[in-house]
Design an enzyme around this catalytic site. Structure first.
Site, short mmCIF file in Angstrom:
data_model
loop_
_atom_site.label_atom_id
_atom_site.label_comp_id
_atom_site.label_asym_id
_atom_site.label_seq_id
_atom_site.Cartn_x
_atom_site.Cartn_y
_atom_site.Cartn_z
N CYS A 2 0.81 -1.23 0.00
CA CYS A 2 0.00 0.00 0.00
C CYS A 2 0.84 1.27 0.00
O CYS A 2 1.88 1.34 0.64
CB CYS A 2 -0.87 0.05 1.23
SG CYS A 2 -1.69 -1.47 1.64
N ARG A 27 4.79 -0.11 -5.94
CA ARG A 27 4.79 -0.87 -4.69
C ARG A 27 3.91 -2.11 -4.75
O ARG A 27 4.02 -3.00 -3.92
CB ARG A 27 4.32 0.03 -3.54
CG ARG A 27 5.22 1.21 -3.32
CD ARG A 27 4.57 2.24 -2.44
NE ARG A 27 4.55 1.88 -1.05
CZ ARG A 27 5.52 2.14 -0.18
NH1 ARG A 27 6.60 2.76 -0.58
NH2 ARG A 27 5.42 1.79 1.08
N TRP A 74 -3.12 -2.81 -1.03
CA TRP A 74 -2.72 -4.21 -1.27
C TRP A 74 -3.45 -5.01 -0.20
O TRP A 74 -3.14 -4.89 0.99
CB TRP A 74 -1.20 -4.34 -1.13
CG TRP A 74 -0.65 -5.67 -1.53
CD1 TRP A 74 -0.34 -6.09 -2.79
CD2 TRP A 74 -0.33 -6.77 -0.65
NE1 TRP A 74 0.15 -7.38 -2.75
CE2 TRP A 74 0.17 -7.81 -1.47
CE3 TRP A 74 -0.42 -6.98 0.72
CZ2 TRP A 74 0.58 -9.04 -0.94
CZ3 TRP A 74 -0.01 -8.21 1.25
CH2 TRP A 74 0.48 -9.22 0.41
N ASN A 100 -1.82 2.29 5.93
CA ASN A 100 -0.93 1.18 5.55
C ASN A 100 -0.58 0.43 6.82
O ASN A 100 -0.34 1.06 7.85
CB ASN A 100 0.40 1.69 4.97
CG ASN A 100 0.23 2.35 3.63
OD1 ASN A 100 -0.86 2.37 3.08
ND2 ASN A 100 1.32 2.89 3.11
N GLY A 101 -0.48 -0.88 6.73
CA GLY A 101 -0.09 -1.67 7.90
C GLY A 101 -1.23 -2.57 8.33
O GLY A 101 -2.19 -2.78 7.59
N GLU A 481 17.99 -17.42 -6.94
CA GLU A 481 17.59 -16.12 -7.48
C GLU A 481 16.99 -16.28 -8.88
O GLU A 481 15.98 -15.66 -9.20
CB GLU A 481 18.81 -15.17 -7.47
CG GLU A 481 18.58 -13.80 -8.08
CD GLU A 481 17.46 -12.98 -7.43
OE1 GLU A 481 16.93 -13.37 -6.39
OE2 GLU A 481 17.11 -11.95 -8.01
N LYS A 485 13.05 -15.29 -10.01
CA LYS A 485 12.67 -14.37 -11.09
C LYS A 485 11.57 -14.97 -11.95
O LYS A 485 10.60 -14.32 -12.29
CB LYS A 485 13.86 -14.03 -12.00
CG LYS A 485 15.04 -13.30 -11.39
CD LYS A 485 14.74 -11.97 -10.79
CE LYS A 485 14.42 -12.10 -9.33
NZ LYS A 485 14.46 -10.89 -8.53
N GLU A 488 8.18 -15.17 -10.04
CA GLU A 488 7.44 -13.94 -9.74
C GLU A 488 6.97 -13.19 -10.97
O GLU A 488 5.90 -12.58 -10.92
CB GLU A 488 8.20 -13.03 -8.77
CG GLU A 488 9.49 -12.44 -9.25
CD GLU A 488 10.10 -11.50 -8.21
OE1 GLU A 488 11.32 -11.32 -8.26
OE2 GLU A 488 9.37 -10.94 -7.38
N HIS A 504 18.76 -36.82 -3.85
CA HIS A 504 18.15 -37.14 -2.55
C HIS A 504 16.64 -36.93 -2.56
O HIS A 504 16.04 -36.81 -1.50
CB HIS A 504 18.83 -36.31 -1.45
CG HIS A 504 20.29 -36.60 -1.33
ND1 HIS A 504 20.76 -37.78 -0.80
CD2 HIS A 504 21.38 -35.90 -1.73
CE1 HIS A 504 22.09 -37.79 -0.86
NE2 HIS A 504 22.49 -36.66 -1.42
N LYS A 603 6.28 -4.23 -3.94
CA LYS A 603 7.70 -3.87 -3.98
C LYS A 603 8.26 -3.72 -2.57
O LYS A 603 9.33 -4.22 -2.25
CB LYS A 603 7.87 -2.56 -4.77
CG LYS A 603 9.33 -2.13 -4.96
CD LYS A 603 10.04 -3.05 -5.91
CE LYS A 603 11.50 -2.70 -6.10
NZ LYS A 603 12.23 -3.83 -6.71
C1 AGP Z 1 12.54 -9.86 -5.52
O1 AGP Z 1 12.45 -9.81 -6.88
C2 AGP Z 1 11.44 -9.46 -4.73
N1 AGP Z 1 10.37 -8.89 -5.34
C3 AGP Z 1 11.49 -9.66 -3.23
O2 AGP Z 1 11.89 -10.96 -2.98
C4 AGP Z 1 12.38 -8.68 -2.45
O3 AGP Z 1 13.71 -8.90 -2.73
C5 AGP Z 1 12.07 -8.82 -0.96
O4 AGP Z 1 10.74 -8.50 -0.73
C6 AGP Z 1 12.98 -7.99 -0.09
O5 AGP Z 1 12.86 -6.64 -0.36
P1 AGP Z 1 13.94 -5.60 0.13
O6 AGP Z 1 15.22 -5.90 -0.55
O7 AGP Z 1 13.39 -4.28 -0.25
O8 AGP Z 1 14.05 -5.78 1.62
#
Ligand code: AGP
Length: 608
Positions: A2, A27, A74, A100-101, A481, A485, A488, A504, A603
């Site tokens: 949010c 965000r 959100w 927000n929160g 990583e 990608k 997401e 395993h 974000k």
């Molecule tokens: C990665 O592509 C993300 N969207 C997510 O995992 C992100 O890295 C994570 O939420 C941590 O965010 P920050 O680095 O702002 O703490």
């Protein structure tokens, strides 16, 4: 997550506020709304979906406001509906607020209010705040807000307007970011100062339990004890007003292509070739402090955690320090053992990730010193850490973190160099490492220049539903990583896994419908990796390898390969990651997924 924006001043409130709200879209959100005062009455509009939908509705209904607060929501409590979208009002529509929160005790407060006859129309925790403040109001809105926040448990950033006070916005922050922008006879409130950077860079951050009464020409701030306090404003020099996509179709692609420059910036003036070591002007820990570190604890989430995990291999290998890497959301509930010789490194692009901030507070309460590695000046993490190193990557707008990751790894490599040179690393080894780092930007560009080849391969495999990303040693965190990608932005099931661990259990999943992206750019474990790929091939698995361009021995084993320039094992992760970013981007594009703001994601993850 949010985003809050508000404006009071002589400009067109709706225009300024919607422009601000659009700059918070990155965000991640699912609905948006705006409220203001017109002729002594609260007026509001809310829409599900993009800010553009709200904008259309505002235009269609010729909305006109004297001041405005707005929010991108959100969903946490209650589905994505117009009723649950913010702003929320009290029953008599005397006040409107955005939040927000999460209010953790909303259930009990709601029941108490319902017993007094208050009727609720939404499923949100936020409506409880609106009704609570209205029920406490007896002519002094500041007092009602102060009393209400004394009853709230949880995290909140709130902006509120009341029809009896048409010239002010009240803002409250508690464990959620909120910043006031001070302009010329105008003021702004936002979750992120970039949203008002076009108008002003003069800011005041609200700290825990502080309340601000914001007027166009004056801002009064009160502390948790409700006493007025004087807070100096700060000038945010590096606040970027430019958030355009330029020639690129998506922010994500633009940010992938910005990586040569981002790595250059991360390295700039941060090493001494003469001494073969790293130099961080902004690091305010003494040499003595750094030398006294006996172990390192890294705290982070998501991609930042992957960068930290990768750095743990580097730090142990080069600085010979034991490293513990923790996912913040797990760490914070562990009652962790934190000894006096522990250097804590918190990594976060945004500096606003709720779990990482909570984990930092936990270690600080145990007496540890925290070094933040962050991209955002003035963020909560930076303000709470004892020292910070900035990524200098520029604003990252795409929800999917790309340039922040490679900048984090670059900064962590420099930090490793510094700690290693204080311990066992020789000057010449340090100099070699710097030379390898300096080659990175051009090597990244080399890969970017071959984006079309990666795109063609991505198209070939875009219809697959199961992917494994396998790697060993430095390539294991890299595989995590790479898989993240794809998950997401392309919404495809992808698993990052240590290649040696497949036998395993997970190898049971391999058949011809599964693509293995094999990260083979680690010389130390190359032969072992080849054996693991033979095992995949023997089970009809498809393999796409990422391999250094001097390595030809895989050609007969794998189905396709993507070449990267040769570098030392320690830095190959950065180059392999560029390939996995482009691959995920083009798969996502081919599948028609929404790339910059993927579904369900945010974000800045500002709730637990
Ligand atoms: C990665 O592509 C993300 N969207 C997510 O995992 C992100 O890295 C994570 O939420 C941590 O965010 P920050 O680095 O702002 O703490």
């Amino acid at each position: 997550m949010c985003g809050i924006f508000g404006y009071i001043g002589s400009k067109n409130s709706i225009k300024v506020t919607l422009q601000g709200l659009k700059r918070l879209e990155y965000r991640g959100y699912d609905s948006a709304g705006i409220a203001g005062i017109k002729n002594g009455k609260i007026v509001y509009r809310k829409e599900v979906g993009k800010v553009a939908n709200l904008e259309e509705e505002v235009e269609r209904s010729h909305l006109d406001l004297e001041l405005a607060i707005a929010q991108t929501r959100w969903a946490t409590h209650g589905k994505v509906t117009q009723v649950n979208a913010h702003p929320h009002l009290d029953t008599h529509q005397t006040l409107a607020l955005v939040h927000n929160g999460i209010i953790e005790n909303h259930d009990i407060l709601k029941r108490q209010l319902q017993e007094k006859g208050v009727k609720f129309i939404s499923d949100t925790d936020t409506e409880v705040i609106a009704q609570l403040i209205a029920s406490l109001y007896q002519g002094d809105i500041l007092q009602a807000v102060q009393q209400a926040i004394g009853l709230l448990k949880g995290s909140y950033a709130i902006a509120l307007i009341h029809q009896d006070f048409p010239n002010q916005i009240i803002a409250v922050a508690h464990e959620a970011p909120l910043v006031i922008g001070i302009g010329n006879h105008e003021a702004f409130i936002s979750s992120d100062p970039h949203a008002f950077a076009f108008h002003t860079r003069q800011v005041i951050y609200l700290m825990n339990a502080e309340i601000a009464v914001i007027k166009a020409d004056q801002q009064e701030i009160y502390n948790a004890d409700q006493d007025p306090i004087v807070k100096e404003s700060q000038w945010l020099e590096k606040l970027s007003a430019d958030q355009s996509k330029g020639e690129f179709e998506h922010y994500t692609l633009k940010e992938i292509f910005e990586q040569p420059q981002a790595i250059r910036s991360a390295l700039l003036a941060r090493f001494s070739l003469d001494q073969g070591t790293a130099v961080f002007d902004e690091l305010n820990f003494s040499q003595l402090n750094l030398m006294a570190a006996e172990r390192i604890l890294i705290l982070a989430c998501g991609t930042s955690w992957h960068a930290g995990y990768l750095a743990s291999y580097l730090l142990e290998d080069k600085a010979r320090l034991p490293v513990q890497v923790e996912i913040s959301s797990e760490f914070r509930y562990k009652n962790p053992v934190v000894s006096s010789g522990t250097l804590v490194i918190a990594i976060s692009q945004s500096g606003e990730t709720a779990d990482t901030i909570a984990a930092v507070r936990e270690v600080k309460s145990k007496g540890s010193q925290v070094l933040a590695i962050c991209n955002v000046q003035g963020s909560t993490l930076v303000r709470e850490a004892d020292s910070s190193i900035f990524l200098r990557a520029g604003a990252e707008i795409g929800v999917c973190s790309t340039k922040a990751f490679t900048s984090q790894v670059t900064v962590l490599s420099l930090l490793t160099l510094l700690l290693a040179r204080m311990r066992h690393m020789s000057k010449s080894e340090g100099q070699e490492f710097i030379h390898a780092l300096l080659k990175l930007p051009d090597q990244v560009q080399w890969i970017l220049d071959k984006a079309a080849t990666i795109e063609a391969l991505a198209k070939r495999y875009a219809h697959y539903e199961h992917f494994f990303y396998l790697g060993r040693h430095f390539m294991y965190p890299t595989s995590l990583e790479g898989a993240l990608k794809l998950k997401e932005i392309a919404y495809v099931n992808a698993n990052g896994y240590p290649a040696g661990e497949m036998k395993h259990g997970p190898i049971a999943l391999i058949d011809k419908s599964c693509l293995t992206v094999a990260l083979c750019a680690n010389q130390l474990t190359f032969d072992k990796m080849v054996s693991n790929l033979m095992e995949i091939k023997a089970r009809d698995g498809q393999i796409l390898s990422i391999v250094e361009d001097n390595q030809t021995s895989l050609e007969k084993i794998v189905d396709d390969q993507i070449l990267i320039p040769d570098t030392i094992d320690e830095l190959a992760a950065i180059l392999a990651t560029i390939v996995t970013q482009l691959f995920a981007y083009y798969v996502a594009k081919e599948r028609g997924a929404e790339i910059d703001q993927p579904r369900n994601l945010a974000k800045s993850v500002t709730v637990e």
